[in-house]
Design an enzyme around this catalytic site. Structure first.
Site, mmCIF file in Angstrom:
data_model
loop_
_atom_site.group_PDB
_atom_site.id
_atom_site.type_symbol
_atom_site.label_atom_id
_atom_site.label_comp_id
_atom_site.label_asym_id
_atom_site.label_seq_id
_atom_site.Cartn_x
_atom_site.Cartn_y
_atom_site.Cartn_z
ATOM 1 N N LYS A 92 -76.614 49.501 -24.359
ATOM 2 C CA LYS A 92 -75.819 48.665 -25.466
ATOM 3 C C LYS A 92 -75.898 47.270 -25.159
ATOM 4 O O LYS A 92 -75.439 47.019 -23.854
ATOM 5 C CB LYS A 92 -74.380 49.448 -25.363
ATOM 6 C CG LYS A 92 -73.500 48.590 -26.316
ATOM 7 C CD LYS A 92 -73.644 49.012 -27.708
ATOM 8 C CE LYS A 92 -72.948 48.165 -28.763
ATOM 9 N NZ LYS A 92 -73.891 47.262 -29.236
ATOM 10 N N GLN A 113 -74.973 43.034 -18.354
ATOM 11 C CA GLN A 113 -74.292 43.700 -19.535
ATOM 12 C C GLN A 113 -74.057 45.450 -18.825
ATOM 13 O O GLN A 113 -73.205 45.948 -19.147
ATOM 14 C CB GLN A 113 -75.122 44.125 -20.581
ATOM 15 C CG GLN A 113 -74.785 44.442 -21.860
ATOM 16 C CD GLN A 113 -74.305 43.490 -22.825
ATOM 17 O OE1 GLN A 113 -74.598 42.414 -22.705
ATOM 18 N NE2 GLN A 113 -72.989 43.840 -23.214
ATOM 19 N N LYS A 128 -80.173 44.498 -23.359
ATOM 20 C CA LYS A 128 -80.351 43.258 -24.149
ATOM 21 C C LYS A 128 -81.715 42.985 -24.646
ATOM 22 O O LYS A 128 -82.670 43.556 -24.293
ATOM 23 C CB LYS A 128 -79.870 42.266 -23.099
ATOM 24 C CG LYS A 128 -79.470 41.166 -23.779
ATOM 25 C CD LYS A 128 -78.187 41.065 -23.951
ATOM 26 C CE LYS A 128 -77.381 39.773 -24.702
ATOM 27 N NZ LYS A 128 -76.093 39.680 -24.738
ATOM 28 N N ASP A 168 -75.510 37.936 -30.556
ATOM 29 C CA ASP A 168 -75.515 37.232 -29.268
ATOM 30 C C ASP A 168 -75.910 35.884 -30.076
ATOM 31 O O ASP A 168 -75.668 35.696 -31.326
ATOM 32 C CB ASP A 168 -76.367 37.593 -28.180
ATOM 33 C CG ASP A 168 -76.114 37.016 -26.873
ATOM 34 O OD1 ASP A 168 -75.261 37.556 -26.186
ATOM 35 O OD2 ASP A 168 -76.585 35.859 -26.553
ATOM 36 N N THR A 212 -64.672 38.815 -28.992
ATOM 37 C CA THR A 212 -65.041 38.342 -27.899
ATOM 38 C C THR A 212 -64.107 36.974 -27.609
ATOM 39 O O THR A 212 -63.637 37.145 -26.427
ATOM 40 C CB THR A 212 -66.860 37.885 -27.852
ATOM 41 O OG1 THR A 212 -67.243 38.781 -28.470
ATOM 42 C CG2 THR A 212 -66.935 37.523 -26.781
ATOM 43 N N ASN A 244 -69.678 31.857 -32.518
ATOM 44 C CA ASN A 244 -68.868 33.032 -32.506
ATOM 45 C C ASN A 244 -67.580 32.909 -31.597
ATOM 46 O O ASN A 244 -66.598 32.997 -31.851
ATOM 47 C CB ASN A 244 -69.589 34.284 -32.710
ATOM 48 C CG ASN A 244 -68.703 35.550 -32.900
ATOM 49 O OD1 ASN A 244 -68.301 36.074 -31.662
ATOM 50 N ND2 ASN A 244 -68.006 35.824 -33.923
HETATM 51 P P1 NDP Z 1 -73.521 31.546 -31.240
HETATM 52 O O1 NDP Z 1 -75.006 31.485 -31.565
HETATM 53 O O2 NDP Z 1 -72.513 32.045 -32.318
HETATM 54 O O3 NDP Z 1 -73.066 30.239 -30.789
HETATM 55 C C1 NDP Z 1 -73.653 29.627 -29.583
HETATM 56 C C2 NDP Z 1 -72.855 28.099 -29.552
HETATM 57 O O4 NDP Z 1 -73.369 27.702 -28.451
HETATM 58 C C3 NDP Z 1 -73.287 27.295 -30.435
HETATM 59 O O5 NDP Z 1 -72.441 26.186 -30.547
HETATM 60 C C4 NDP Z 1 -74.532 26.434 -29.982
HETATM 61 O O6 NDP Z 1 -74.783 25.177 -30.360
HETATM 62 C C5 NDP Z 1 -74.284 26.507 -28.413
HETATM 63 N N1 NDP Z 1 -75.372 26.507 -27.602
HETATM 64 C C6 NDP Z 1 -76.347 27.570 -27.565
HETATM 65 N N2 NDP Z 1 -77.134 27.349 -26.625
HETATM 66 C C7 NDP Z 1 -76.794 26.017 -26.057
HETATM 67 C C8 NDP Z 1 -77.253 25.507 -24.864
HETATM 68 N N3 NDP Z 1 -78.422 25.815 -24.168
HETATM 69 N N4 NDP Z 1 -76.587 24.446 -24.426
HETATM 70 C C9 NDP Z 1 -75.651 23.871 -24.959
HETATM 71 N N5 NDP Z 1 -75.125 24.598 -26.188
HETATM 72 C C10 NDP Z 1 -75.596 25.843 -26.381
HETATM 73 O O7 NDP Z 1 -73.475 32.534 -30.138
HETATM 74 P P2 NDP Z 1 -72.122 33.408 -29.610
HETATM 75 O O8 NDP Z 1 -70.950 32.415 -29.821
HETATM 76 O O9 NDP Z 1 -72.326 34.767 -29.962
HETATM 77 O O10 NDP Z 1 -72.627 33.164 -28.095
HETATM 78 C C11 NDP Z 1 -71.693 32.226 -26.951
HETATM 79 C C12 NDP Z 1 -72.079 32.927 -25.501
HETATM 80 O O11 NDP Z 1 -71.275 33.916 -25.737
HETATM 81 C C13 NDP Z 1 -73.315 33.382 -25.036
HETATM 82 O O12 NDP Z 1 -73.487 33.242 -23.582
HETATM 83 C C14 NDP Z 1 -73.480 34.897 -25.307
HETATM 84 O O13 NDP Z 1 -74.250 35.559 -24.717
HETATM 85 C C15 NDP Z 1 -71.963 35.082 -25.069
HETATM 86 N N6 NDP Z 1 -71.441 36.198 -25.594
HETATM 87 C C16 NDP Z 1 -71.329 36.527 -26.861
HETATM 88 C C17 NDP Z 1 -70.678 37.802 -27.521
HETATM 89 C C18 NDP Z 1 -70.661 38.099 -28.630
HETATM 90 O O14 NDP Z 1 -69.766 39.190 -28.999
HETATM 91 N N7 NDP Z 1 -71.170 37.307 -29.942
HETATM 92 C C19 NDP Z 1 -70.096 38.758 -26.247
HETATM 93 C C20 NDP Z 1 -70.254 38.346 -25.115
HETATM 94 C C21 NDP Z 1 -70.801 37.279 -24.772
HETATM 95 P P3 NDP Z 1 -76.255 25.051 -31.363
HETATM 96 O O15 NDP Z 1 -75.632 25.403 -32.640
HETATM 97 O O16 NDP Z 1 -76.123 23.491 -31.390
HETATM 98 O O17 NDP Z 1 -77.202 25.795 -30.935
HETATM 99 O O1 2IT Z 2 -73.023 39.670 -24.262
HETATM 100 C C1 2IT Z 2 -72.620 40.597 -25.079
HETATM 101 O O2 2IT Z 2 -71.423 41.336 -24.330
HETATM 102 C C2 2IT Z 2 -72.811 40.635 -26.225
HETATM 103 N N1 2IT Z 2 -73.511 39.872 -26.837
HETATM 104 C C3 2IT Z 2 -72.000 41.637 -27.069
HETATM 105 C C4 2IT Z 2 -73.122 42.959 -27.206
HETATM 106 C C5 2IT Z 2 -72.362 44.127 -28.200
HETATM 107 O O3 2IT Z 2 -73.121 45.106 -27.824
HETATM 108 O O4 2IT Z 2 -71.684 43.917 -28.907
#
Ligand code: NDP
Ligand code: 2IT
Length: 449
Positions: A92, A113, A128, A168, A212, A244
């Site tokens: 997952k 993960q 992943k 993600d 999250t 997100n």
């Molecule tokens: P999104 O794509 O929704 O948002 C990512 C954000 O981070 C954007 O604002 C983006 O800016 C910025 N960003 C991406 N890459 C970079 C970088 N290299 N340097 C600076 N800013 C960056 O992703 P999420 O919010 O879903 O994910 C954010 C983090 O949280 C990640 O590390 C992800 O693995 C983690 N995560 C996500 C989960 C989920 O349920 N979605 C669960 C657990 C962890 P721009 O738009 O300019 O690219």
């Molecule tokens: O990093 C993470 O935990 C996620 N992007 C969410 C993974 C999931 O299966 O909901």
């Protein structure tokens, strides 16, 4: 520094065999530094080559993703799925679409993960996937064609009892829906549990979108309360990213009494001393898919600064990095400390460099690693799968309540493990040890597989 001889040997071998995977090696190092507190008590692990097996993915899938843009030009991207560990449940984990995606990044995320999913208390293994495709600037039709091509290969490797992807970076509700549609068309079955983060009309769960970010705040609140005898009330918070996780983290900590004064995207950051207006931010990011710079054009009293890393120069009480790996380096952490911050809670996966973690821990700030504090997303994905299996939908309040309880339970598990290891309150140590012991136990019981 890894002191234990067995762990040193496994790590040296890993380094030799995966020389081009710095992110993966960084994630393993962090975990091994914690496991040395328990490995001596388990000589049977070495005999069973447990750590060698734990750091080798059960399966790595790499594939071609061809697609046609709106002008008829053909593009080829690379797709990945790393099915890392299925000891406690089906693989997952999310899918990331970003130009920086490579095997090292997907392996580090898959490895993290395993432990994160173990901490959720739900039966989920670790995996992943993703692609170096960049959804930025693409039309909806282009994103749809890419997602369909990606799923045309991925479908044969996934399923509710095998492997369940989700979102993600770069993969949200739109992408999950396109991929689910293509999966359903290929297999001719409506299998809700094959992917999570689905839309509410076709098997999605209320509160998954928020989970999250909300979960990060529920976890942070436990740390603030139990370790710092404090709360979010009246605190100035900097949340990096504006995707997100960042959006709903900002929303929840604002509800908990904090003021979010800065947020970013990969180009730069905004500073709003009055507190970021989340209605405006959500409209810019969710509806218009525009750059965060637009916020400063539209909200009087706010400022835009080029360069996302400079966000850590903002004077604040609490920093919550929610963008990407290694986004806060030692210098950023030291600036936060100098400016009087009391806590750093990770929303993203591995957002702090090893130097930043060392600085934060040395200065005795409250700190939580992503695998604990951002586990609410995948936990709620697990709850989405539960609802798919029983063919019922829980209310927002029901899901949110379960999420909050899970985050409190994760805090307790991490805290208890940190106490057992003689370092009360070390959440990194607690998360790694508590997450690992459950997986280790299952792997030992299941024989050499
Ligand atoms: P999104 O794509 O929704 O948002 C990512 C954000 O981070 C954007 O604002 C983006 O800016 C910025 N960003 C991406 N890459 C970079 C970088 N290299 N340097 C600076 N800013 C960056 O992703 P999420 O919010 O879903 O994910 C954010 C983090 O949280 C990640 O590390 C992800 O693995 C983690 N995560 C996500 C989960 C989920 O349920 N979605 C669960 C657990 C962890 P721009 O738009 O300019 O690219
Ligand atoms: O990093 C993470 O935990 C996620 N992007 C969410 C993974 C999931 O299966 O909901």
């Amino acid at each position: 520094m890894i002191q234990n001889e067995y762990l040193q040997r496994v790590y040296a071998d890993l380094e030799k065999r995966n020389p081009n995977e710095p992110e993966f090696l960084q994630a393993v190092t962090e975990v091994f530094e914690s496991l040395q507190y328990v490995v001596d008590k388990h000589p049977e692990w070495e005999e069973a080559a447990l750590l060698e097996r734990f750091t080798e993915p059960e399966r790595v899938i790499e594939f071609r993703v061809p697609w046609v843009d709106d002008n008829g030009k053909v593009h080829v991207n690379r797709g990945y799925r790393v099915q890392f560990n299925s000891a406690i449940g089906p693989y997952k984990g999310g899918l990331r679409f970003h130009p920086s995606v490579n095997l090292s990044v997907i392996k580090f995320l898959g490895f993290e993960q395993i432990l994160k999913n173990s901490l959720t208390t739900l039966p989920m293994g670790g995996g992943k996937g993703g692609s170096d495709f960049d959804p930025k600037g693409k039309s909806d039709a282009e994103v749809m064609r890419f997602c369909q091509s990606f799923m045309t290969e991925l479908y044969r490797h996934i399923g509710q009892f095998t492997d369940t992807p989700a979102g993600d970076i770069g993969v949200g509700g739109r992408e999950v829906a396109y991929m689910f549609g293509q999966y359903k068309k290929i297999v001719d079955r409506f299998e809700g549990g094959v992917i999570t983060g689905k839309g509410l009309t076709f098997g999605g769960s209320l509160a998954r979108t928020e989970a999250t970010g909300f979960g990060v705040c529920y976890f942070a609140n436990e740390v603030l309360k139990n370790i710092g005898h404090d709360s979010f009330e009246g605190k100035k918070v900097v949340v990096s990213g504006s995707g997100n996780v960042a959006q709903f983290c900002a929303k929840k900590c604002t509800e908990m009494g904090a003021t979010v004064i800065a947020m970013s995207d990969s180009a730069g950051y905004i500073y709003d001393p009055n507190g970021v207006n989340l209605d405006v931010l959500f409209d810019i990011k969710q509806k218009r898919r525009a750059r965060i710079k637009v916020y400063a054009d539209e909200v009087p009293g706010s400022e835009y600064h080029e360069g996302c890393k400079n966000i850590w120069n903002t004077v604040c009480d609490i920093a919550i990095p929610c963008a990407s790996q290694n986004e806060m380096d030692e210098e950023g952490a030291k600036t936060l400390i100098k400016n009087g911050a009391i806590a750093v809670f990770e929303g993203a996966n591995m957002p702090l460099t090893p130097g930043a973690i060392a600085a934060v821990q040395e200065a005795n700030l409250m700190y939580s690693p992503g695998k604990a504090s951002n586990a609410g997303g995948v936990a709620t994905s697990g709850l989405e799968m539960s609802q798919n299996s029983i063919r019922m939908n829980w209310t927002f309040e029901e899901v949110d309540e379960k999420l909050e309880k899970i985050m409190k339970d994760i805090f307790k598990a991490c805290y208890d493990a940190s106490v057992e290891c003689g370092r009360p309150g070390d959440m990194m140590l607690g998360a790694n040890v508590a997450g690992f012991l459950k997986v280790a136990n299952a792997m030992m019981a299941q024989g050499i597989v």
